[in-house]
Scaffold this motif. Structure first.
Motif, PDB file in Angstrom:
ATOM      1  N   LEU A  42      33.907  76.559 -10.529  1.00 55.09           N
ATOM      2  CA  LEU A  42      33.113  77.639 -11.402  1.00 55.09           C
ATOM      3  C   LEU A  42      33.013  78.819 -10.480  1.00 55.09           C
ATOM      4  O   LEU A  42      33.499  79.788 -11.118  1.00 55.09           O
ATOM      5  CB  LEU A  42      31.980  77.206 -11.733  1.00 55.09           C
ATOM      6  CG  LEU A  42      31.146  78.284 -12.612  1.00 55.09           C
ATOM      7  CD1 LEU A  42      31.878  78.420 -14.006  1.00 55.09           C
ATOM      8  CD2 LEU A  42      29.746  77.662 -13.062  1.00 55.09           C
ATOM      9  N   GLU A  43      32.680  78.669  -9.208  1.00 53.69           N
ATOM     10  CA  GLU A  43      32.758  80.015  -8.400  1.00 53.69           C
ATOM     11  C   GLU A  43      34.139  80.552  -8.216  1.00 53.69           C
ATOM     12  O   GLU A  43      34.197  81.629  -7.740  1.00 53.69           O
ATOM     13  CB  GLU A  43      32.062  79.605  -6.974  1.00 53.69           C
ATOM     14  CG  GLU A  43      32.953  78.394  -6.134  1.00 53.69           C
ATOM     15  CD  GLU A  43      32.369  77.116  -6.384  1.00 53.69           C
ATOM     16  OE1 GLU A  43      32.795  76.445  -5.680  1.00 53.69           O
ATOM     17  OE2 GLU A  43      31.851  76.905  -7.435  1.00 53.69           O
TER      18      GLU A  43
ATOM     19  N   SER B 118      36.737  77.002 -25.293  1.00 49.69           N
ATOM     20  CA  SER B 118      35.824  76.203 -26.051  1.00 49.69           C
ATOM     21  C   SER B 118      34.725  75.417 -24.882  1.00 49.69           C
ATOM     22  O   SER B 118      35.127  75.795 -23.417  1.00 49.69           O
ATOM     23  CB  SER B 118      36.708  74.895 -26.629  1.00 49.69           C
ATOM     24  OG  SER B 118      37.689  74.358 -25.981  1.00 49.69           O
ATOM     25  N   SER B 119      34.350  74.449 -25.209  1.00 51.99           N
ATOM     26  CA  SER B 119      33.425  73.587 -24.246  1.00 51.99           C
ATOM     27  C   SER B 119      33.168  72.232 -24.475  1.00 51.99           C
ATOM     28  O   SER B 119      33.766  71.943 -25.670  1.00 51.99           O
ATOM     29  CB  SER B 119      31.945  74.259 -24.144  1.00 51.99           C
ATOM     30  OG  SER B 119      31.595  74.231 -25.448  1.00 51.99           O
ATOM     31  N   VAL B 120      33.023  71.339 -23.526  1.00 55.15           N
ATOM     32  CA  VAL B 120      33.011  69.995 -23.738  1.00 55.15           C
ATOM     33  C   VAL B 120      31.377  69.530 -23.186  1.00 55.15           C
ATOM     34  O   VAL B 120      31.044  70.001 -22.099  1.00 55.15           O
ATOM     35  CB  VAL B 120      33.935  69.108 -22.958  1.00 55.15           C
ATOM     36  CG1 VAL B 120      34.013  67.803 -23.272  1.00 55.15           C
ATOM     37  CG2 VAL B 120      35.274  69.800 -23.465  1.00 55.15           C
ATOM     38  N   ASP B 121      30.601  68.884 -23.942  1.00 54.51           N
ATOM     39  CA  ASP B 121      29.548  68.285 -23.602  1.00 54.51           C
ATOM     40  C   ASP B 121      29.661  66.924 -23.076  1.00 54.51           C
ATOM     41  O   ASP B 121      29.850  65.815 -23.814  1.00 54.51           O
ATOM     42  CB  ASP B 121      28.551  68.165 -24.496  1.00 54.51           C
ATOM     43  CG  ASP B 121      27.118  67.780 -24.198  1.00 54.51           C
ATOM     44  OD1 ASP B 121      26.920  67.407 -23.162  1.00 54.51           O
ATOM     45  OD2 ASP B 121      26.220  67.958 -25.034  1.00 54.51           O
ATOM     46  N   HIS B 122      29.482  66.767 -21.652  1.00 52.99           N
ATOM     47  CA  HIS B 122      29.332  65.321 -20.994  1.00 52.99           C
ATOM     48  C   HIS B 122      28.191  64.755 -20.840  1.00 52.99           C
ATOM     49  O   HIS B 122      27.813  64.398 -19.733  1.00 52.99           O
ATOM     50  CB  HIS B 122      30.277  65.192 -19.836  1.00 52.99           C
ATOM     51  CG  HIS B 122      31.673  65.743 -19.883  1.00 52.99           C
ATOM     52  ND1 HIS B 122      32.596  64.951 -20.324  1.00 52.99           N
ATOM     53  CD2 HIS B 122      32.413  66.822 -19.556  1.00 52.99           C
ATOM     54  CE1 HIS B 122      33.692  65.616 -20.549  1.00 52.99           C
ATOM     55  NE2 HIS B 122      33.926  66.957 -19.880  1.00 52.99           N
ATOM     56  N   MET B 123      27.449  64.916 -21.830  1.00 50.23           N
ATOM     57  CA  MET B 123      25.835  64.489 -21.601  1.00 50.23           C
ATOM     58  C   MET B 123      25.565  63.343 -20.953  1.00 50.23           C
ATOM     59  O   MET B 123      26.381  62.174 -21.185  1.00 50.23           O
ATOM     60  CB  MET B 123      25.362  64.268 -22.991  1.00 50.23           C
ATOM     61  CG  MET B 123      23.629  63.789 -23.147  1.00 50.23           C
ATOM     62  SD  MET B 123      22.941  64.414 -24.725  1.00 50.23           S
ATOM     63  CE  MET B 123      23.083  62.467 -25.196  1.00 50.23           C
TER      64      MET B 123
ATOM     65  N   ASP C 128      26.104  63.320 -17.586  1.00 51.59           N
ATOM     66  CA  ASP C 128      26.831  63.502 -16.329  1.00 51.59           C
ATOM     67  C   ASP C 128      26.412  64.821 -15.756  1.00 51.59           C
ATOM     68  O   ASP C 128      25.795  65.600 -16.410  1.00 51.59           O
ATOM     69  CB  ASP C 128      28.579  63.745 -16.596  1.00 51.59           C
ATOM     70  CG  ASP C 128      29.154  62.403 -17.023  1.00 51.59           C
ATOM     71  OD1 ASP C 128      28.376  61.273 -17.018  1.00 51.59           O
ATOM     72  OD2 ASP C 128      30.247  62.308 -17.382  1.00 51.59           O
ATOM     73  N   ASP C 129      26.426  65.037 -14.343  1.00 50.46           N
ATOM     74  CA  ASP C 129      26.171  66.057 -13.897  1.00 50.46           C
ATOM     75  C   ASP C 129      27.659  66.651 -13.121  1.00 50.46           C
ATOM     76  O   ASP C 129      27.899  65.864 -12.159  1.00 50.46           O
ATOM     77  CB  ASP C 129      25.133  66.083 -13.073  1.00 50.46           C
ATOM     78  CG  ASP C 129      24.498  67.447 -12.346  1.00 50.46           C
ATOM     79  OD1 ASP C 129      24.760  68.401 -12.980  1.00 50.46           O
ATOM     80  OD2 ASP C 129      24.294  67.585 -11.082  1.00 50.46           O
ATOM     81  N   PRO C 130      28.116  67.622 -13.350  1.00 51.05           N
ATOM     82  CA  PRO C 130      27.721  68.735 -14.296  1.00 51.05           C
ATOM     83  C   PRO C 130      27.986  68.227 -15.529  1.00 51.05           C
ATOM     84  O   PRO C 130      29.033  67.479 -15.941  1.00 51.05           O
ATOM     85  CB  PRO C 130      28.503  69.867 -14.193  1.00 51.05           C
ATOM     86  CG  PRO C 130      29.751  69.358 -13.079  1.00 51.05           C
ATOM     87  CD  PRO C 130      29.205  68.243 -12.670  1.00 51.05           C
ATOM     88  N   ARG C 131      27.172  68.808 -16.407  1.00 46.03           N
ATOM     89  CA  ARG C 131      27.160  68.323 -17.905  1.00 46.03           C
ATOM     90  C   ARG C 131      28.261  68.879 -18.779  1.00 46.03           C
ATOM     91  O   ARG C 131      28.854  68.269 -19.732  1.00 46.03           O
ATOM     92  CB  ARG C 131      25.766  68.797 -18.454  1.00 46.03           C
ATOM     93  CG  ARG C 131      25.722  68.325 -20.091  1.00 46.03           C
ATOM     94  CD  ARG C 131      24.260  68.663 -20.801  1.00 46.03           C
ATOM     95  NE  ARG C 131      24.382  68.111 -22.149  1.00 46.03           N
ATOM     96  CZ  ARG C 131      23.324  68.245 -22.940  1.00 46.03           C
ATOM     97  NH1 ARG C 131      22.353  68.481 -22.539  1.00 46.03           N
ATOM     98  NH2 ARG C 131      23.427  67.739 -24.086  1.00 46.03           N
ATOM     99  N   PHE C 132      28.671  69.982 -18.426  1.00 44.58           N
ATOM    100  CA  PHE C 132      29.662  70.746 -19.659  1.00 44.58           C
ATOM    101  C   PHE C 132      30.874  71.076 -18.717  1.00 44.58           C
ATOM    102  O   PHE C 132      30.839  71.233 -17.632  1.00 44.58           O
ATOM    103  CB  PHE C 132      28.930  72.135 -19.893  1.00 44.58           C
ATOM    104  CG  PHE C 132      27.694  72.073 -20.433  1.00 44.58           C
ATOM    105  CD1 PHE C 132      27.419  71.658 -22.016  1.00 44.58           C
ATOM    106  CD2 PHE C 132      26.501  72.478 -20.176  1.00 44.58           C
ATOM    107  CE1 PHE C 132      26.333  71.240 -22.605  1.00 44.58           C
ATOM    108  CE2 PHE C 132      25.073  72.210 -20.745  1.00 44.58           C
ATOM    109  CZ  PHE C 132      25.262  71.931 -22.095  1.00 44.58           C
TER     110      PHE C 132
ATOM    111  N   SER D 281      27.023  73.151 -14.876  1.00 43.00           N
ATOM    112  CA  SER D 281      25.880  72.282 -15.084  1.00 43.00           C
ATOM    113  C   SER D 281      24.730  72.908 -15.909  1.00 43.00           C
ATOM    114  O   SER D 281      24.993  74.093 -16.205  1.00 43.00           O
ATOM    115  CB  SER D 281      25.155  72.251 -13.386  1.00 43.00           C
ATOM    116  OG  SER D 281      24.741  73.565 -13.115  1.00 43.00           O
ATOM    117  N   GLU D 282      24.099  72.390 -16.343  1.00 44.37           N
ATOM    118  CA  GLU D 282      23.126  72.838 -17.246  1.00 44.37           C
ATOM    119  C   GLU D 282      22.178  74.056 -16.757  1.00 44.37           C
ATOM    120  O   GLU D 282      22.171  75.069 -17.503  1.00 44.37           O
ATOM    121  CB  GLU D 282      21.909  71.967 -17.853  1.00 44.37           C
ATOM    122  CG  GLU D 282      22.652  70.717 -18.649  1.00 44.37           C
ATOM    123  CD  GLU D 282      21.596  69.745 -19.213  1.00 44.37           C
ATOM    124  OE1 GLU D 282      20.695  70.232 -19.760  1.00 44.37           O
ATOM    125  OE2 GLU D 282      21.534  68.706 -18.827  1.00 44.37           O
TER     126      GLU D 282
END
Length: 190
Positions: free
Chosen positions: A33-34, A56-61, A63-67, A89-90
């Motif tokens: 991300l950085e 778009s985005s994906v939710d990997h509820m 997991d960390d990072p979640r998105f 991450s959240e």
């Protein structure tokens, strides 16, 4: 002429901690991300990927990072299509750690707003980070995995209108209750 594989390899060779995956002829680079903003500037400037198809985005509820945020980039002539992903991450989603690319591709403006509205991922330095599908003040993000399929009861804001729709009974409006599908189709009736 550059191929999608060559574009992915150029990103791989220019940035650290980038991974490349090819699946069924589609090429995806995953970046930290950085480094996302720098990679996106490189894709626009150096690789001439001048067409942002989607964000778009994906939710990997769980997991960390979640998105994950996912960008679909291409050349206007469709000779190259490259997917760029970054994990979020959240905490990063809430802290506007995902940089906007709306200044690189104007179409990102609405795409990023939709990702914020539906998933709750905020984009830093976005010129207009407000909801685009749900009303302001709506407390949920409907594409997150914990959101129930049937929705949640919510107080609607006092913005409902009882006026007739602007195009009601217009020449291109579908007709409800018509005796056949042909008569109910939105066609010019003038």
């Amino acid at each position: 002429m550059m191929t999608a594989e060559q574009a992915a390899e150029k990103v791989l060779g220019s940035f650290d901690r980038v991974t490349h995956l090819e699946f069924r002829g589609e090429h995806t680079v995953t970046v930290p991300l950085e480094n996302l903003r720098e990679v996106m500037e490189y894709c626009k400037g150096e690789l001439d990927l001048d067409f942002l198809l989607d964000v778009s985005s994906v939710d990997h509820m769980g997991d960390d990072p979640r998105f994950e945020v996912v960008y679909e980039l291409a050349k206007v002539d469709d000779s190259v299509h490259l997917r760029v992903k970054a994990a979020v991450s959240e905490q990063q989603a809430e802290a506007e750690a995902v940089p906007t690319v709306s200044d690189l591709w104007a179409t990102a403006n609405w795409h990023e707003r939709e990702v914020y509205d539906m998933m709750g991922i905020r984009f830093g330095n976005h010129p207009d980070m407000r909801r685009i599908l749900m009303w302001e003040g709506y407390p949920y993000h409907p594409l997150r995995k914990e959101f129930p399929l049937a929705g949640k009861p919510t107080e609607l804001p006092d913005v409902a209108s009882t006026d007739a729709a602007p195009m009601a009974d217009g020449p291109f409006v579908a007709t409800c209750g018509a005796d056949s599908r042909i008569k109910s189709e939105p066609r010019s009736r003038a």
